[in-house]
Scaffold this motif. Sequence first.
Motif, PDB file in Angstrom:
ATOM      1  N   ALA A   1      20.294   3.365  54.813  1.00 21.70           N
ATOM      2  CA  ALA A   1      19.321   3.395  53.724  1.00 21.70           C
ATOM      3  C   ALA A   1      19.125   4.822  53.217  1.00 21.70           C
ATOM      4  O   ALA A   1      19.035   5.062  52.000  1.00 21.70           O
ATOM      5  CB  ALA A   1      17.996   2.801  54.184  1.00 21.70           C
ATOM      6  N   GLU A   2      19.052   5.787  54.141  1.00 22.06           N
ATOM      7  CA  GLU A   2      18.924   7.188  53.752  1.00 22.06           C
ATOM      8  C   GLU A   2      20.114   7.635  52.909  1.00 22.06           C
ATOM      9  O   GLU A   2      19.962   8.301  51.874  1.00 22.06           O
ATOM     10  CB  GLU A   2      18.818   8.062  54.999  1.00 22.06           C
ATOM     11  CG  GLU A   2      17.560   7.878  55.830  1.00 22.06           C
ATOM     12  CD  GLU A   2      17.666   8.585  57.180  1.00 22.06           C
ATOM     13  OE1 GLU A   2      18.524   9.492  57.309  1.00 22.06           O
ATOM     14  OE2 GLU A   2      16.904   8.226  58.092  1.00 22.06           O
TER      15      GLU A   2
ATOM     16  N   ALA B   1      23.431  -4.517  56.881  1.00 20.09           N
ATOM     17  CA  ALA B   1      23.080  -3.290  56.171  1.00 20.09           C
ATOM     18  C   ALA B   1      24.323  -2.553  55.704  1.00 20.09           C
ATOM     19  O   ALA B   1      24.368  -1.994  54.599  1.00 20.09           O
ATOM     20  CB  ALA B   1      22.239  -2.393  57.078  1.00 20.09           C
TER      21      ALA B   1
END
Length: 247
Positions: free
Chosen positions: A40-41, A86
């Motif tokens: 996500a970062e 993810a």
Amino acid sequence: MEPQLAHRVADGVATVVIGNPAKRNAMTAAMWRRLPALLAELAADPGVRALVLTGEGDTFCAGADISTLRRPGDEQQALAVRAEEALAAFPKPTLAAVRGYCVGGGCQLAAACDLRFAEEGARFGITPAKLGIVYGASSTRRLVSLVGPATAKYLLFSGELVGAERALRTGLVDEVLPPGELDARVAEFVRVLLSRSLLTQMAAKDFAEGRTDRAGHWAEEARRSGDREEGVAAFLERRPPRFTYRG
């Protein structure tokens, strides 16, 4: 050295390195938990145009750290699936650079990448049948879409390892490189990706995953980006395009 997911960002490329060399880079529960947040970062970083996933040293990832499966209440399977999802959902191109063992959860992660380049001698396998574990439904579907039902059943039913050449024939791997050439080829190919339109790549990734409901979104992004106009102008002027879309 503690097991970890190291990462670096340079020249538009994020490189994530699976590091647990004492156990052939097996993923611990903490590493599974860390991966979605790390992705996500990196996805939110406008300087990241592509992501490479690899393993420390001469092994990609030998799967989950089996010793953690004995712990009461352990949710490692669920953690692995969340990490896989993810990775599959990362909005920009992803490439697994594989050498050595790519087994179990390691193969699960590699399959979640858009592309897989492997060094000769790499070994691939999905081994839940050796442990009496039910492989996740979404993970099974992803494997079937990648290699077809027959090869997926061979891998899942037997738990046998296959070499890089067989992985190439079945679609599990996209390129196989001689020893010592993997890193250079990955770097070369990533430079090609960075020279192309990220708009095209991100839209193609959505559509390839069946997200046809995003067609309107990408049509609007295309109108706003100017990438098409730049691409046509560059073609007519016989120069490399300078695409500006960053997602």
